[in-house]
Design an enzyme around this catalytic site. Structure first.
Site, mmCIF file in Angstrom:
data_model
loop_
_atom_site.group_PDB
_atom_site.id
_atom_site.type_symbol
_atom_site.label_atom_id
_atom_site.label_comp_id
_atom_site.label_asym_id
_atom_site.label_seq_id
_atom_site.Cartn_x
_atom_site.Cartn_y
_atom_site.Cartn_z
ATOM 1 N N ARG A 1 0.783 -1.222 0.000
ATOM 2 C CA ARG A 1 0.000 0.000 0.000
ATOM 3 C C ARG A 1 0.817 1.274 0.000
ATOM 4 O O ARG A 1 0.567 2.186 -0.767
ATOM 5 C CB ARG A 1 -0.856 0.108 1.280
ATOM 6 C CG ARG A 1 -2.237 -0.374 1.158
ATOM 7 C CD ARG A 1 -2.616 -0.929 2.504
ATOM 8 N NE ARG A 1 -1.701 -1.986 2.803
ATOM 9 C CZ ARG A 1 -1.855 -3.235 2.360
ATOM 10 N NH1 ARG A 1 -2.891 -3.554 1.666
ATOM 11 N NH2 ARG A 1 -0.972 -4.165 2.638
ATOM 12 N N THR A 2 1.768 1.340 0.900
ATOM 13 C CA THR A 2 2.440 2.619 1.070
ATOM 14 C C THR A 2 3.192 2.984 -0.208
ATOM 15 O O THR A 2 3.051 4.089 -0.728
ATOM 16 C CB THR A 2 3.388 2.576 2.288
ATOM 17 O OG1 THR A 2 2.614 2.181 3.418
ATOM 18 C CG2 THR A 2 3.997 3.930 2.552
ATOM 19 N N LYS B 1 25.476 -3.450 -1.496
ATOM 20 C CA LYS B 1 26.937 -3.373 -1.669
ATOM 21 C C LYS B 1 27.586 -2.665 -0.490
ATOM 22 O O LYS B 1 28.786 -2.412 -0.490
ATOM 23 C CB LYS B 1 27.260 -2.596 -2.941
ATOM 24 C CG LYS B 1 26.701 -3.195 -4.207
ATOM 25 C CD LYS B 1 27.113 -2.321 -5.390
ATOM 26 C CE LYS B 1 26.459 -2.776 -6.679
ATOM 27 N NZ LYS B 1 26.663 -1.774 -7.742
ATOM 28 N N ARG C 1 11.252 4.129 3.170
ATOM 29 C CA ARG C 1 10.929 3.181 4.251
ATOM 30 C C ARG C 1 12.203 2.426 4.594
ATOM 31 O O ARG C 1 12.951 2.010 3.691
ATOM 32 C CB ARG C 1 9.853 2.204 3.792
ATOM 33 C CG ARG C 1 9.685 1.046 4.767
ATOM 34 C CD ARG C 1 8.478 0.217 4.474
ATOM 35 N NE ARG C 1 7.264 0.958 4.761
ATOM 36 C CZ ARG C 1 6.055 0.401 4.795
ATOM 37 N NH1 ARG C 1 5.905 -0.877 4.552
ATOM 38 N NH2 ARG C 1 4.989 1.125 5.077
ATOM 39 N N HIS D 1 5.156 6.232 11.476
ATOM 40 C CA HIS D 1 4.659 6.060 10.105
ATOM 41 C C HIS D 1 3.680 7.197 9.815
ATOM 42 O O HIS D 1 2.471 6.994 9.735
ATOM 43 C CB HIS D 1 3.978 4.690 9.993
ATOM 44 C CG HIS D 1 3.710 4.231 8.601
ATOM 45 N ND1 HIS D 1 3.773 5.056 7.486
ATOM 46 C CD2 HIS D 1 3.357 2.998 8.131
ATOM 47 C CE1 HIS D 1 3.460 4.345 6.417
ATOM 48 N NE2 HIS D 1 3.220 3.105 6.779
#
Ligand code: NCD
Length: 305
Positions: free
Chosen positions: A51-52, A80, A101, A129
């Site tokens: 969703r986000t 890396k 995120r 959030h």
């Protein structure tokens, strides 16, 4: 230049403004269709999301902008050994705004200090959030028509549930809001949220392990998933995962006006038998997230429509 890392960086007046913009977008989508023409959003997702990430992308496309990014750390140079700071320095050369995120608490804050473009925290570990909270706020506003005078039950994983922490911070600014915290002993709200927000501001709250006993008093019930990825021990997760399962039977004593929210993804916390109940708001909530992200992108890019 402004980022959004914590929901409290937005004043109550700014929240009201974002809600008004989202309402206007819903009513007049074509007015906004070219608002971000020529602008690019980078979605840097070091942790899974449906969703986000997709709602950020849909938001930017619906504003006429473009999107680039990655959806897992393994497909970025993090694999890396590149630091978050270097990644955002580089991405600042390619994009006008970043949504990030990250599994580590505080990573988007560090990113915002290094980036040359606004950074939006799209979830940092078990911490915050803020854009889910914007989705939650628009849902509460559209369902209830107010932010004041509400008894809000938060149920499930209140310890690791970052959406819960941000929602409590946001709602604690409104008059006569009360919280009912429903969780197993092991997943209680962290004491820093209690101390820094609830106790500091003198907000009334109660704690219980029993959802059914508090059901009749709730105006909003915010269900959450037990956050498996934050557990150190799988057995502990398995023991706690089905602590609360909302069924039609348990809703019998609820108010007719109750609004049931869930940030999704749902695992077992809400029986699918509730999806057709008029009180179920979680799919509308997902849609509202897109509108609020559109409003937020416009605000942080300083685009006037
Ligand atoms: C939430 C999250 O990622 O914190 N999901 C979301 O953004 N809609 C809740 C969750 O994952 O349980």
């Amino acid at each position: 230049m402004r980022s959004l890392i914590d929901i409290l960086e937005l004043s109550a007046a700014e929240i009201a403004e974002l809600v008004a913009t989202a309402e206007d977008i819903i009513a007049n989508p074509s007015k906004y269709a070219e608002a971000c023409h020529g602008k690019k959003l980078a979605t840097l997702f070091f942790e899974p999301s449906t969703r986000t990430r997709l709602s950020f992308e849909a938001a930017m496309y619906e504003l006429g902008g473009q999107v680039l990014g990655f959806s897992e750390a393994a497909s970025s140079s993090a694999s890396k050994g590149e630091s978050v700071s270097d990644t955002v320095k580089v991405v600042s050369c390619y994009a006008d705004i970043i949504a990030m995120r990250h599994p580590k608490e505080g990573a988007p804050l560090v990113a915002s200090m290094k980036a040359d473009v606004p950074v939006i925290n799209a979830g940092d570990g078990g911490h915050n959030h803020p854009t889910q909270t914007l989705a939650d706020l628009l849902t509460i506003w559209r369902e209830k028509g107010r932010f004041e005078d509400l008894t809000i039950g938060l149920c499930g994983d209140l310890k690791f549930g970052r959406t819960v922490h941000s929602l409590i911070a946001a709602m604690s600014r409104y008059a006569r809001v009360k919280f009912v915290l429903i969780s197993p002993e092991e997943l209680k709200l962290p004491s820093y949220v209690k101390k820094d927000i609830l106790q500091k501001k003198g907000i009334p709250y109660t704690q219980t392990t029993d959802l059914e006993s508090v059901m009749p008093e709730l105006d909003v019930l915010y269900m959450t998933r037990v956050q498996r990825e934050r557990f150190f021990n799988e057995d502990e997760y398995v023991r706690l995962k089905d602590s609360y399962i909302l069924t039609p039977e348990k809703l019998k004593t609820a108010k007719a006006s109750l609004s049931i929210l869930h940030p999704l993804p749902r695992v077992n916390e809400i029986s699918v038998a509730i999806d057709d109940d008029p009180r179920a708001c979680y799919f509308k909530q997902a849609l509202n997230g897109k509108y609020m992200r559109m409003a937020l992108i416009l605000k942080l890019l300083g685009v006037e429509v």
